[in-house]
Scaffold this motif. Structure first.
Motif, PDB file in Angstrom:
ATOM      1  N   GLY A 135       6.946  78.505  74.982  1.00 16.32           N
ATOM      2  CA  GLY A 135       8.051  79.264  75.591  1.00 16.32           C
ATOM      3  C   GLY A 135       7.199  80.611  74.795  1.00 16.32           C
ATOM      4  N   LYS A 136       7.074  80.519  72.778  1.00 17.69           N
ATOM      5  CA  LYS A 136       6.668  81.123  71.918  1.00 17.69           C
ATOM      6  C   LYS A 136       5.044  81.604  72.818  1.00 17.69           C
ATOM      7  CE  LYS A 136       9.609  80.567  68.047  1.00 17.69           C
ATOM      8  NZ  LYS A 136       8.940  80.245  66.690  1.00 17.69           N
ATOM      9  N   ALA A 137       3.743  80.943  72.313  1.00 18.34           N
ATOM     10  CA  ALA A 137       2.647  80.190  73.029  1.00 18.34           C
ATOM     11  C   ALA A 137       3.214  81.325  74.213  1.00 18.34           C
ATOM     12  CB  ALA A 137       1.836  79.373  73.126  1.00 18.34           C
ATOM     13  N   LEU A 138       3.554  80.608  75.436  1.00 11.24           N
ATOM     14  CA  LEU A 138       3.710  82.354  76.516  1.00 11.24           C
ATOM     15  C   LEU A 138       3.859  83.451  76.498  1.00 11.24           C
ATOM     16  CD1 LEU A 138       3.218  81.999  79.829  1.00 11.24           C
ATOM     17  CD2 LEU A 138       5.969  80.721  79.309  1.00 11.24           C
ATOM     18  N   LYS A 139       4.563  83.492  75.941  1.00 14.85           N
ATOM     19  CA  LYS A 139       5.029  85.053  75.376  1.00 14.85           C
ATOM     20  C   LYS A 139       4.004  85.300  74.490  1.00 14.85           C
ATOM     21  CE  LYS A 139       8.469  88.258  72.769  1.00 14.85           C
ATOM     22  NZ  LYS A 139       9.886  87.812  72.323  1.00 14.85           N
ATOM     23  N   ASP A 140       3.174  85.307  74.057  1.00 19.50           N
ATOM     24  CA  ASP A 140       2.022  85.928  73.249  1.00 19.50           C
ATOM     25  C   ASP A 140       1.126  86.131  73.915  1.00 19.50           C
ATOM     26  OD1 ASP A 140       1.283  86.345  70.006  1.00 19.50           O
ATOM     27  OD2 ASP A 140      -0.281  84.315  70.211  1.00 19.50           O
ATOM     28  N   SER A 141       0.953  85.493  74.902  1.00 17.87           N
ATOM     29  CA  SER A 141      -0.030  85.064  75.869  1.00 17.87           C
ATOM     30  C   SER A 141       0.004  86.610  76.762  1.00 17.87           C
ATOM     31  CB  SER A 141      -0.887  83.905  76.784  1.00 17.87           C
ATOM     32  OG  SER A 141       0.969  84.142  77.104  1.00 17.87           O
ATOM     33  N   GLY A 142       1.335  86.737  76.763  1.00 17.38           N
ATOM     34  CA  GLY A 142       1.548  88.179  77.786  1.00 17.38           C
ATOM     35  C   GLY A 142       1.238  87.950  79.094  1.00 17.38           C
ATOM     36  N   LEU A 143       1.707  86.446  79.755  1.00 12.97           N
ATOM     37  CA  LEU A 143       1.483  86.261  80.907  1.00 12.97           C
ATOM     38  C   LEU A 143       2.907  85.439  80.968  1.00 12.97           C
ATOM     39  CD1 LEU A 143      -1.741  83.445  80.244  1.00 12.97           C
ATOM     40  CD2 LEU A 143      -1.800  86.206  81.517  1.00 12.97           C
ATOM     41  N   SER A 144       3.272  85.405  82.505  1.00 16.13           N
ATOM     42  CA  SER A 144       4.611  85.115  83.200  1.00 16.13           C
ATOM     43  C   SER A 144       4.332  83.840  83.580  1.00 16.13           C
ATOM     44  CB  SER A 144       5.388  85.741  84.563  1.00 16.13           C
ATOM     45  OG  SER A 144       4.083  85.826  84.847  1.00 16.13           O
ATOM     46  N   PRO A 145       5.715  82.537  83.772  1.00 16.84           N
ATOM     47  CA  PRO A 145       5.964  81.640  84.279  1.00 16.84           C
ATOM     48  C   PRO A 145       4.752  80.748  85.001  1.00 16.84           C
ATOM     49  CG  PRO A 145       7.791  82.139  82.810  1.00 16.84           C
ATOM     50  CD  PRO A 145       7.018  83.493  82.928  1.00 16.84           C
ATOM     51  N   GLU A 146       4.778  82.131  86.028  1.00 22.67           N
ATOM     52  CA  GLU A 146       4.624  82.241  87.238  1.00 22.67           C
ATOM     53  C   GLU A 146       2.472  81.927  87.085  1.00 22.67           C
ATOM     54  OE1 GLU A 146       6.323  83.848  86.661  1.00 22.67           O
ATOM     55  OE2 GLU A 146       7.939  82.788  88.201  1.00 22.67           O
ATOM     56  N   ASP A 147       2.148  82.435  85.861  1.00 27.59           N
ATOM     57  CA  ASP A 147       0.426  82.863  85.606  1.00 27.59           C
ATOM     58  C   ASP A 147       0.239  81.179  84.971  1.00 27.59           C
ATOM     59  OD1 ASP A 147       0.404  85.216  86.064  1.00 27.59           O
ATOM     60  OD2 ASP A 147       1.056  85.723  84.338  1.00 27.59           O
ATOM     61  N   ILE A 148       1.016  80.514  85.298  1.00 26.32           N
ATOM     62  CA  ILE A 148      -0.100  78.852  84.430  1.00 26.32           C
ATOM     63  C   ILE A 148      -0.079  78.071  85.547  1.00 26.32           C
ATOM     64  CG2 ILE A 148       0.910  77.125  82.937  1.00 26.32           C
ATOM     65  CD1 ILE A 148       0.247  79.500  81.095  1.00 26.32           C
ATOM     66  N   GLY A 149      -0.785  77.516  85.554  1.00 26.53           N
ATOM     67  CA  GLY A 149      -1.705  76.481  85.672  1.00 26.53           C
ATOM     68  C   GLY A 149      -1.804  74.701  85.647  1.00 26.53           C
ATOM     69  N   VAL A 150      -2.207  74.910  84.200  1.00 25.84           N
ATOM     70  CA  VAL A 150      -0.891  73.507  83.845  1.00 25.84           C
ATOM     71  C   VAL A 150      -0.898  73.006  83.081  1.00 25.84           C
ATOM     72  CG1 VAL A 150      -3.096  71.956  83.170  1.00 25.84           C
ATOM     73  CG2 VAL A 150      -3.717  73.091  84.981  1.00 25.84           C
ATOM     74  N   CYS A 151      -0.002  72.038  82.673  1.00 21.85           N
ATOM     75  CA  CYS A 151       0.635  72.194  81.448  1.00 21.85           C
ATOM     76  C   CYS A 151       0.548  70.579  80.609  1.00 21.85           C
ATOM     77  CB  CYS A 151       2.582  72.342  82.188  1.00 21.85           C
ATOM     78  SG  CYS A 151       3.922  71.914  80.226  1.00 21.85           S
ATOM     79  N   ILE A 152       0.176  70.336  79.377  1.00 23.02           N
ATOM     80  CA  ILE A 152       0.521  69.462  78.578  1.00 23.02           C
ATOM     81  C   ILE A 152       1.388  69.200  77.463  1.00 23.02           C
ATOM     82  CG2 ILE A 152      -1.910  67.654  77.963  1.00 23.02           C
ATOM     83  CD1 ILE A 152      -3.212  68.870  80.404  1.00 23.02           C
ATOM     84  N   CYS A 153       1.156  67.903  77.733  1.00 25.67           N
ATOM     85  CA  CYS A 153       2.049  68.029  76.266  1.00 25.67           C
ATOM     86  C   CYS A 153       1.239  66.586  75.474  1.00 25.67           C
ATOM     87  CB  CYS A 153       3.730  68.215  76.400  1.00 25.67           C
ATOM     88  SG  CYS A 153       3.855  68.919  76.165  1.00 25.67           S
ATOM     89  N   ALA A 154       0.946  67.148  74.783  1.00 24.82           N
ATOM     90  CA  ALA A 154       0.251  66.209  73.811  1.00 24.82           C
ATOM     91  C   ALA A 154       1.506  65.287  73.016  1.00 24.82           C
ATOM     92  CB  ALA A 154      -1.668  66.466  73.176  1.00 24.82           C
ATOM     93  N   THR A 155       1.340  63.425  72.947  1.00 27.77           N
ATOM     94  CA  THR A 155       2.718  63.369  71.864  1.00 27.77           C
ATOM     95  C   THR A 155       2.967  61.878  71.452  1.00 27.77           C
ATOM     96  OG1 THR A 155       5.078  63.381  71.755  1.00 27.77           O
ATOM     97  CG2 THR A 155       3.980  63.680  72.941  1.00 27.77           C
TER      98      THR A 155
END
Length: 318
Positions: free
Chosen positions: A61-81
């Motif tokens: 959430g912090k990275a998304l806010k920092d980018s200035g983008l909205s949730p609708e702008d994200i086209g790929v979500c990957i988590c490394a764990t």
């Protein structure tokens, strides 16, 4: 095949600070033993109200806010764990749900241990190019405290919990390079679902030898692919496993120590979260600025390694 640049960063750590002195109360060790061999002075552990998913969601959430983008702008979500709360649903699915990302995008986890975040960047780059999307959210997150064998004094003192995230964006940026690799082995092991307890074990000396050989190799491959050397980089961010590993590499390469960032004294080894936590810390402290060129190198269980040369572009203009 378009390249990518970083347009937002974020990090999250648990509320519980665990110092070397705290560990010395429950295992046969001391602050002097840990700090002189690793550079680690403290780490963060999740308390009963925190977990891997909550850290990943906060950092993302912090990275998304920092980018200035909205949730609708994200086209790929990957988590490394390697330490997600569940085998399924994936951590990425939980991030997608809680941040309100679109349903018609790929969201999934990858496991390349401490190299995972950099694997994620390259995987996301390929997906963005293949799907016509422009922005991806990559998270590195670990709750390694739940995998610790607190009787293993050589391993349990090394690791901590945390999450780091970045938004990457397709661009016409000409400078980008990556390298990925695997050398299969059992030097670092953590059992998951199955008949054996979920505890992390590590052959420390073997991993040290591997790391001190593979980091210079990664740096050499990245320089060859990008046509740029260490002198062209504004910062070098290595996986924060051990201060002695990074210092060894600096001496071997006769490199400028000021270029190599170190923060393991405050976080310990956070595996896949290590590189993105350091990245966000540098950005938020103003030590990485718009237009800066970064070299990032990861290495870990598998054994795996990964590297990337990538530009920090700052907040998206969209």
């Amino acid at each position: 095949m378009k390249n990518v640049e970083i347009t937002g960063t974020g990090r999250a750590v648990p509320s519980m600070v665990v110092t070397n002195d705290d560990l010395a109360k429950i295992v046969d060790t001391s602050d002097e033993w840990i700090s002189t061999r690793t550079g680690i002075k403290q780490r963060f552990f999740c308390d009963k109200d925190e977990c891997a998913n909550s850290l990943a969601i906060e950092a993302a959430g912090k990275a998304l806010k920092d980018s200035g983008l909205s949730p609708e702008d994200i086209g790929v979500c990957i988590c490394a764990t390697v330490s997600g709360d569940f085998a399924t649903p994936s951590m990425a699915c939980m991030v997608q749900r809680h941040l309100g990302l679109r349903e018609n995008i790929p969201s999934f986890d990858i496991n390349a241990a401490c190299s995972g975040f950099l694997y994620g960047i390259e995987v996301a780059r390929g997906l963005l190019n293949g799907t016509g999307e422009k922005h991806a959210l990559i998270v590195g997150c670990e709750q390694l405290s739940k995998l610790m064998d607190m009787t293993d004094r050589s391993t349990c003192v090394l690791f901590g919990d945390g999450a780091g995230a970045a938004v990457i964006t397709l661009s016409d940026e000409k400078v980008y390079a990556s390298t990925l690799g695997t050398r299969g082995g059992y030097e670092i092991m953590a059992y998951g679902a199955g008949p054996k307890p979920s505890k992390l074990t590590m052959q420390g000396q073997d991993v040290f030898k591997f790391a001190t050989s593979i980091i210079p190799r990664c740096i050499g491959e990245l320089s060859e692919k990008s046509g740029l050397g260490l002198d062209d980089m504004d910062k070098v961010i290595c996986h924060q496993a051990n201060e002695r590993i990074i210092d060894f590499v600096i001496r071997r390469l006769k490199a400028d120590p000021d270029k190599f960032y170190k923060n393991m004294d405050r976080y310990g080894n956070t595996s896949a979260a290590s590189v993105p936590i350091a990245l966000d810390e540098l950005v938020k402290e103003g030590d990485v600025k718009r237009g800066d060129l970064l070299m990032m190198v990861g290495f870990g269980g598998g054994l795996t390694w990964a590297g990337a040369v990538i530009r920090y572009a700052g907040r998206s203009t969209e």
